[in-house]
Design a protein around this motif. Structure first.
Motif, mmCIF file in Angstrom:
data_model
loop_
_atom_site.group_PDB
_atom_site.id
_atom_site.type_symbol
_atom_site.label_atom_id
_atom_site.label_comp_id
_atom_site.label_asym_id
_atom_site.label_seq_id
_atom_site.Cartn_x
_atom_site.Cartn_y
_atom_site.Cartn_z
ATOM 1 N N MET A 1 0.847 -1.176 0.000
ATOM 2 C CA MET A 1 0.000 0.000 0.000
ATOM 3 C C MET A 1 0.893 1.239 0.000
ATOM 4 O O MET A 1 1.774 1.383 0.834
ATOM 5 N N LEU A 2 0.653 2.135 -0.926
ATOM 6 C CA LEU A 2 1.410 3.380 -1.010
ATOM 7 C C LEU A 2 0.925 4.364 0.049
ATOM 8 O O LEU A 2 -0.165 4.219 0.604
ATOM 9 N N ASN A 3 1.740 5.370 0.283
ATOM 10 C CA ASN A 3 1.459 6.369 1.317
ATOM 11 C C ASN A 3 1.728 7.770 0.789
ATOM 12 O O ASN A 3 2.786 8.014 0.203
ATOM 13 N N ILE A 4 0.794 8.676 1.023
ATOM 14 C CA ILE A 4 0.997 10.095 0.736
ATOM 15 C C ILE A 4 1.173 10.796 2.073
ATOM 16 O O ILE A 4 0.401 10.575 3.006
ATOM 17 N N VAL A 5 2.191 11.649 2.150
ATOM 18 C CA VAL A 5 2.479 12.403 3.361
ATOM 19 C C VAL A 5 2.370 13.885 3.036
ATOM 20 O O VAL A 5 3.008 14.370 2.101
ATOM 21 N N LEU A 6 1.550 14.601 3.813
ATOM 22 C CA LEU A 6 1.433 16.047 3.661
ATOM 23 C C LEU A 6 2.059 16.702 4.882
ATOM 24 O O LEU A 6 1.589 16.516 6.005
ATOM 25 N N LEU A 7 3.121 17.455 4.648
ATOM 26 C CA LEU A 7 3.819 18.148 5.718
ATOM 27 C C LEU A 7 3.226 19.542 5.885
ATOM 28 O O LEU A 7 3.362 20.384 5.004
ATOM 29 N N GLU A 8 2.489 19.740 6.951
ATOM 30 C CA GLU A 8 1.895 21.021 7.321
ATOM 31 C C GLU A 8 1.023 21.638 6.221
ATOM 32 O O GLU A 8 1.176 22.797 5.855
ATOM 33 N N PRO A 9 0.073 20.866 5.689
ATOM 34 C CA PRO A 9 -0.800 21.423 4.648
ATOM 35 C C PRO A 9 -1.606 22.599 5.188
ATOM 36 O O PRO A 9 -1.963 22.636 6.363
ATOM 37 N N GLU A 10 -1.881 23.568 4.312
ATOM 38 C CA GLU A 10 -2.539 24.805 4.732
ATOM 39 C C GLU A 10 -3.961 24.972 4.209
ATOM 40 O O GLU A 10 -4.755 25.687 4.817
ATOM 41 N N ILE A 11 -4.273 24.368 3.078
ATOM 42 C CA ILE A 11 -5.550 24.623 2.408
ATOM 43 C C ILE A 11 -6.436 23.381 2.500
ATOM 44 O O ILE A 11 -6.088 22.320 1.958
ATOM 45 N N PRO A 12 -7.568 23.482 3.195
ATOM 46 C CA PRO A 12 -8.407 22.295 3.410
ATOM 47 C C PRO A 12 -8.901 21.640 2.125
ATOM 48 O O PRO A 12 -8.983 20.408 2.060
ATOM 49 N N ALA A 13 -9.204 22.420 1.093
ATOM 50 C CA ALA A 13 -9.701 21.829 -0.144
ATOM 51 C C ALA A 13 -8.649 20.938 -0.792
ATOM 52 O O ALA A 13 -8.979 19.873 -1.332
#
Length: 164
Positions: free
Chosen positions: A1-13
């Motif tokens: 299973m692949l993984n996406i990591v978002l470091l401190e995302p700012e925009i909810p959309a």
């Protein structure tokens, strides 16, 4: 299973759209705080639609917490500062693909520690970057393609229409 990591995302959309993509691809989503929004925010839910409830998502208090809880993770880092194009690496079936916050990307000190796994999406001219959710989809689908779209529906079916 692949993984996406978002470091401190700012925009909810953006995060909502990425969450929806993760559900559609069987990908885990990892969110590293601080977030620029609350996870119960209406804009996040609207972008993720009714898929958000099906999302495999984990949050971390900071980058150090993410590293501590995923010590063996092979993390590719998407950045406009990379020397390699995202199609020039081989993505393992359980790898992590990290994206930084919309206004600043991944901090330089993290990129310097991981230069060999930094990847970029080619662009023309002096464009600062692509939209975060578009970037995540581009790189994720390359990783999925390299892994033969494992477990995904690979064909659709048209229904013959009868015209009168």
């Amino acid at each position: 299973m692949l993984n996406i990591v978002l470091l401190e995302p700012e925009i909810p959309a953006n995060t909502g759209n990425i969450g929806r993509t993760c559900v559609a691809t069987g990908t885990r989503l990892h969110l590293i705080e601080p977030l620029g929004f609350k996870l119960n925010e209406k804009a996040l839910k609207r972008a993720g639609m009714d898929y958000w409830a099906d999302l495999d998502v984990t949050t971390y208090i900071d980058y150090a917490d993410f590293c501590k809880k995923n010590p063996d993770a092979k993390v590719y880092m998407a950045t406009t500062k990379a020397q390699k194009i995202y199609t020039e690496v081989s993505y393992e079936p359980d790898c992590y693909i990290m994206f930084g916050k919309e206004s600043a990307g991944i901090p330089e000190e993290i990129l310097l520690e991981n230069q060999e796994r930094c990847v970029r999406i080619p662009m023309v001219g002096d464009i600062r970057s692509l939209n975060l959710s578009n970037s995540a989809a581009i790189v994720l689908y390359e990783a999925l393609r390299q892994n033969h779209f494992g477990g995904m529906n690979l064909e659709g079916h048209l229904h013959e229409l009868h015209w009168k």
